[in-house]
Scaffold this motif. Structure first.
Motif: not given
Length: 359
Positions: A8, A10, A34-35, A38-39, A148-149, A153-156
Motif C-alpha cells: 500500500g 507508493e 499498471t505502475l 496506480h502510482g 508488481l506483487e 500491486l496486481h496487474q488486472t
C-alpha cells in the motif's frame, strides 16, 4: 535475508531493468502502464537496450537509460555514470543473464526484486533480495507482471499503447493503402533454429494471394541474413509480394503490423509487436511453447507442434519438461507442415468473412 515492500506504500522511485529483447520489452510495457495507473507520482527509470529503446523509448512518463551491450565495459561505465549518486526505492530486475546481473550493480536500491529460484541462472540470486512467486504455466507477460506483487500491486488490465509517430503511420498507409486483407510475413527470428523453411513460407504466401485474394507484404530487418532469407522465399514464390525487407524502422514496422489483417511469423519480436497493436498472429511454434511465449492476447491462429517436438527430441511429452524449455534443435521447425499453416490461414479468413456473409 529477503526483503519485502510495505503493502500500500507508493514508492517514490523505481528502476526497471530489462534491456532485451524486442518481444520481452513489449511484455514490460503493460506493467509500466499498471505502475503509472496506480502510482502516477512514482518516478520510473528503465534500463533498456539500444535497439529496444527505438521501439518504446518515447513512452510518456518514463526516464530511459540506454545500455549498449556491444560497447563492452564502456557500456557498463556509461550506465554507472548516469546513475552515480542516485537511489531508488526498488529495483525490478527482470533479466537473469550474467551481463544484466552485473549491470544491476549500478542500481542502488534497498529492495531488489528478482526471479524465483526455478527461473534464475547466472548467479541471479546474488543480485536480488526479494523473489517473485514461483509459478509454472505463466506466459512471459504474466511473469513480468509478477514483479508488481512485492510492491502490493496486481496487474488486472493489459494495455500497451506504444506510441506510433505520424510519419510511421504515413509510411504504413503509403505501402498498405485501403482495407484490402493483408498478410504481413516476418519470417526471421534472431534464434535461427526457430526459422521455418523459405519454400514453406512461399507456399503459404501463394495460397493467401492466389486462392484467397489477399495482399501479401514481406518484412524483415536490414541484416544480410534477412535479405538472403527473403530472397530465398521470393525465389520459391509464384506471386510477387510487397518486399519491404530492410526498408522500415521499428516504428514503421509497428505501424505496418497494425495495418495488417494477420501476421505470419515464428516466435520473434514482431510476433509480440503485432499482438501489442491488436493484430492477430499466425505463429509458428515447435521450438518454443506458445502458451509461454506465443502472442499473449489470442493464440487461436497459431500452429503448435511443441509437444511433438518434445516427444521427438526429448523423448517425453511437453508437460513433462521444465516450464520454458526451448527445443531449438536442427530440423525442429520441419514438424510444421505447409498444410498446418494454410489450415489456420483459411480458418482465420473464414471467420473474417463470416460477419459480411451473414449481413
Amino acid at each position: 535475508m529477503e526483503q519485502v515492500a510495505t503493502a500500500g506504500t507508493e514508492p517514490a522511485s523505481l528502476c526497471l531493468l530489462r534491456t532485451s529483447a524486442i518481444g520481452d520489452v513489449t511484455h514490460v510495457v503493460p506493467m509500466v502502464r499498471t505502475l503509472q495507473a496506480h502510482g502516477p507520482d512514482t518516478r520510473l527509470t528503465w534500463l533498456i537496450g539500444k535497439l529496444e529503446h527505438k521501439l518504446v523509448g518515447d513512452l510518456p512518463g518514463v526516464e530511459f537509460i540506454v545500455f549498449d551491450k556491444h560497447a563492452g565495459r564502456a557500456g557498463h561505465r556509461a550506465v554507472r555514470e548516469q546513475l552515480a549518486g542516485r537511489r531508488f526505492d526498488a529495483l525490478l530486475h527482470m533479466q537473469v543473464a550474467l551481463r544484466s546481473n552485473l549491470l544491476s550493480l549500478s542500481v542502488k536500491a534497498p529492495l531488489r526484486i528478482g526471479y524465483d529460484r526455478a527461473r534464475s541462472k547466472d548467479l541471479h540470486g546474488l543480485f536480488v533480495n526479494c523473489r517473485i512467486a514461483a509459478r509454472r504455466g505463466q506466459h512471459v507477460l504474466d511473469a513480468m507482471a509478477s514483479f508488481l506483487e512485492p510492491l502490493g500491486l496486481h496487474q488486472t488490465q493489459v494495455r500497451w499503447d506504444i506510441p506510433i509517430p505520424a510519419e510511421a503511420h504515413a509510411f504504413a498507409e503509403r505501402h498498405l493503402p485501403g482495407d484490402t486483407p493483408t498478410l504481413v510475413v516476418s519470417p526471421v527470428s534472431s534464434h535461427r533454429l526457430r526459422n521455418w523453411r523459405p519454400e514453406r513460407y512461399a507456399a503459404v504466401m501463394d495460397h493467401a494471394a492466389l486462392a484467397l485474394g489477399w495482399r501479401v507484404a514481406l518484412c524483415g530487418g536490414p541484416s544480410a541474413f534477412e535479405r538472403e532469407f527473403a530472397d530465398a522465399i521470393l525465389a520459391h514464390a509464384r506471386m510477387r509480394p510487397l518486399d519491404l525487407v530492410g526498408k522500415d524502422t521499428l516504428k514503421q514496422l509497428l505501424a505496418l503490423l497494425q495495418r495488417a489483417t494477420l501476421v505470419l511469423c515464428p516466435d520473434s519480436g514482431p510476433m509480440h509487436m503485432a499482438n501489442a497493436v491488436g493484430t492477430r498472429v499466425l505463429g509458428l511454434h515447435a521450438a518454443s511453447n506458445p502458451e509461454r511465449s506465443g502472442p499473449y492476447s489470442d493464440r487461436r491462429w497459431c500452429v503448435d507442434r511443441y509437444d511433438a517436438a518434445a516427444r521427438k527430441f526429448r523423448r517425453k511429452p511437453a508437460d513433462a519438461l521444465a516450464w520454458g524449455t526451448k527445443l531449438e534443435f536442427p530440423g525442429v521447425m520441419d514438424l510444421i507442415e505447409v498444410d498446418d499453416a494454410i489450415e489456420r490461414l483459411v480458418a482465420f479468413d473464414a471467420q473474417r468473412r463470416a460477419p459480411a456473409e451473414r449481413a
